[in-house]
Design an enzyme around this catalytic site. Sequence first.
Site, PDB file in Angstrom:
ATOM      1  N   GLY A  28     -65.949 -23.317  92.039  1.00 22.71           N
ATOM      2  CA  GLY A  28     -65.847 -23.502  93.482  1.00 22.71           C
ATOM      3  C   GLY A  28     -66.057 -24.926  93.974  1.00 22.71           C
ATOM      4  N   ASP A  34     -55.900 -12.268  88.104  1.00 18.24           N
ATOM      5  CA  ASP A  34     -55.055 -13.274  87.459  1.00 18.24           C
ATOM      6  C   ASP A  34     -54.048 -13.766  88.496  1.00 18.24           C
ATOM      7  OD1 ASP A  34     -52.995 -14.576  86.017  1.00 18.24           O
ATOM      8  OD2 ASP A  34     -53.540 -13.486  84.210  1.00 18.24           O
ATOM      9  N   CYS A  44     -57.714 -31.578  84.311  1.00 15.22           N
ATOM     10  CA  CYS A  44     -58.591 -32.623  83.776  1.00 15.22           C
ATOM     11  C   CYS A  44     -58.105 -32.970  82.361  1.00 15.22           C
ATOM     12  CB  CYS A  44     -60.059 -32.220  83.821  1.00 15.22           C
ATOM     13  SG  CYS A  44     -60.460 -30.702  82.969  1.00 15.22           S
TER      14      CYS A  44
HETATM   15  N1  SAM Z   1     -61.195 -25.480  90.701  1.00 14.34           N
HETATM   16  C1  SAM Z   1     -62.446 -25.229  90.029  1.00 14.34           C
HETATM   17  C2  SAM Z   1     -63.516 -26.103  90.639  1.00 14.34           C
HETATM   18  O1  SAM Z   1     -63.203 -27.136  91.213  1.00 14.34           O
HETATM   19  O2  SAM Z   1     -64.707 -25.731  90.557  1.00 14.34           O
HETATM   20  C3  SAM Z   1     -62.324 -25.442  88.541  1.00 14.34           C
HETATM   21  C4  SAM Z   1     -61.244 -24.579  87.955  1.00 14.34           C
HETATM   22  S1  SAM Z   1     -61.182 -24.584  86.201  1.00 14.34           S
HETATM   23  C5  SAM Z   1     -60.322 -26.035  85.886  1.00 14.34           C
HETATM   24  C6  SAM Z   1     -59.956 -23.378  85.921  1.00 14.34           C
HETATM   25  C7  SAM Z   1     -60.356 -21.972  86.310  1.00 14.34           C
HETATM   26  O3  SAM Z   1     -59.200 -21.153  86.266  1.00 14.34           O
HETATM   27  C8  SAM Z   1     -61.372 -21.308  85.381  1.00 14.34           C
HETATM   28  O4  SAM Z   1     -62.437 -20.815  86.127  1.00 14.34           O
HETATM   29  C9  SAM Z   1     -60.587 -20.169  84.737  1.00 14.34           C
HETATM   30  O5  SAM Z   1     -61.381 -19.026  84.484  1.00 14.34           O
HETATM   31  C10 SAM Z   1     -59.553 -19.874  85.807  1.00 14.34           C
HETATM   32  N2  SAM Z   1     -58.284 -19.265  85.349  1.00 14.34           N
HETATM   33  C11 SAM Z   1     -57.676 -19.414  84.159  1.00 14.34           C
HETATM   34  N3  SAM Z   1     -56.518 -18.738  84.135  1.00 14.34           N
HETATM   35  C12 SAM Z   1     -56.394 -18.136  85.352  1.00 14.34           C
HETATM   36  C13 SAM Z   1     -55.414 -17.294  85.940  1.00 14.34           C
HETATM   37  N4  SAM Z   1     -54.333 -16.927  85.254  1.00 14.34           N
HETATM   38  N5  SAM Z   1     -55.609 -16.857  87.196  1.00 14.34           N
HETATM   39  C14 SAM Z   1     -56.729 -17.227  87.890  1.00 14.34           C
HETATM   40  N6  SAM Z   1     -57.695 -18.009  87.373  1.00 14.34           N
HETATM   41  C15 SAM Z   1     -57.533 -18.481  86.126  1.00 14.34           C
END
Ligand code: SAM
Length: 300
Positions: free
Chosen positions: A121, A168, A238
């Site tokens: 978040g 998802d 990232c």
């Molecule tokens: N935006 C967040 C932040 O600023 O705190 C960091 C996000 S992190 C890079 C990516 C996130 O995407 C992870 O929490 C992962 O569990 C989630 N994720 C991965 N595949 C996904 C999908 N198909 N649908 C939704 N969320 C997904």
Amino acid sequence: MHPLVPPFLSQALTARYGAEMAEEICAGFLTRRPVTFRINTLKATAEEADAALAEAGVAVRPVPWYGDARIADGALERDLQALPLYTEGKIYLQSLSAMVPALLMPLEGSPSVLDMCAAPGGKSTQMAALSGGSISLTCCERDALRAQRLRHNLALQGAGRAVVMNTDARRLDPLFRFDAILLDAPCTGSGTLVLDGSQPPRRMEPAWVSKTVATQKALMKRALQALRPGGTLVYATCSILREENEEVVQTALDAGARLLPVDPAWESRLPTLPVSLPGCLCIRPTGLYEGFFAARLQKQ
Ligand code: SAM
């Protein structure tokens, strides 16, 4: 190249950026970065936070390009986490690079915003703060535990009106339409490697990169479907690998989206890497910044 850099990554970085720049990037992985954070303006003013930090004996310095960000050179994360400012949600620990994508989002005029991969978040709470709480925010997260963490952080940071969908994002209901979308995609994290011995070495193999890219492209496709025509999509990772960045953005361009170039002023504010699609932004890992990528797209 440093022996802790995974061989696949050192080859990919050398092929992409040349041996000299690849060495510089690896030097960035080897340094321990200072703790950085953002003042949560939904709950505290900068003056209030700075005064509380001074009283607690935490020395901070400002960040020229973002009035809400601070660098606490001499502090450890746990020093800040022990402060009431932190436990009350008045500050949020976040890397400086991770603060950039939300600053590229169009948040004026109370738009409906989807944060497609939102946990824990950091960027959702930042967008809520940047808009003074005026956006209508939907946060999607696939992982159930991470979605719980996201709900906790949104509530603590005073952004509790946001809707959290533990799903998802590739399977979002086709009826949804948003004015703006942040796709902070799951990635290999190739820009955020920490090789100072504090973390175990990260897995980095071609098969994993290909699998990650396939997910990123599927999320990009879904994001474009969920965006209203004329709406803006910010794509961020990232990673500093072109496959995860420009090549994913290219699929959006092939599908008819338009690249909205990132303001060139960012190039002078941040250490950057060359990009193969002009108008995208790739931040170089340094002693202060993690490697990060961001691009802005508009649906036609
Ligand atoms: N935006 C967040 C932040 O600023 O705190 C960091 C996000 S992190 C890079 C990516 C996130 O995407 C992870 O929490 C992962 O569990 C989630 N994720 C991965 N595949 C996904 C999908 N198909 N649908 C939704 N969320 C997904």
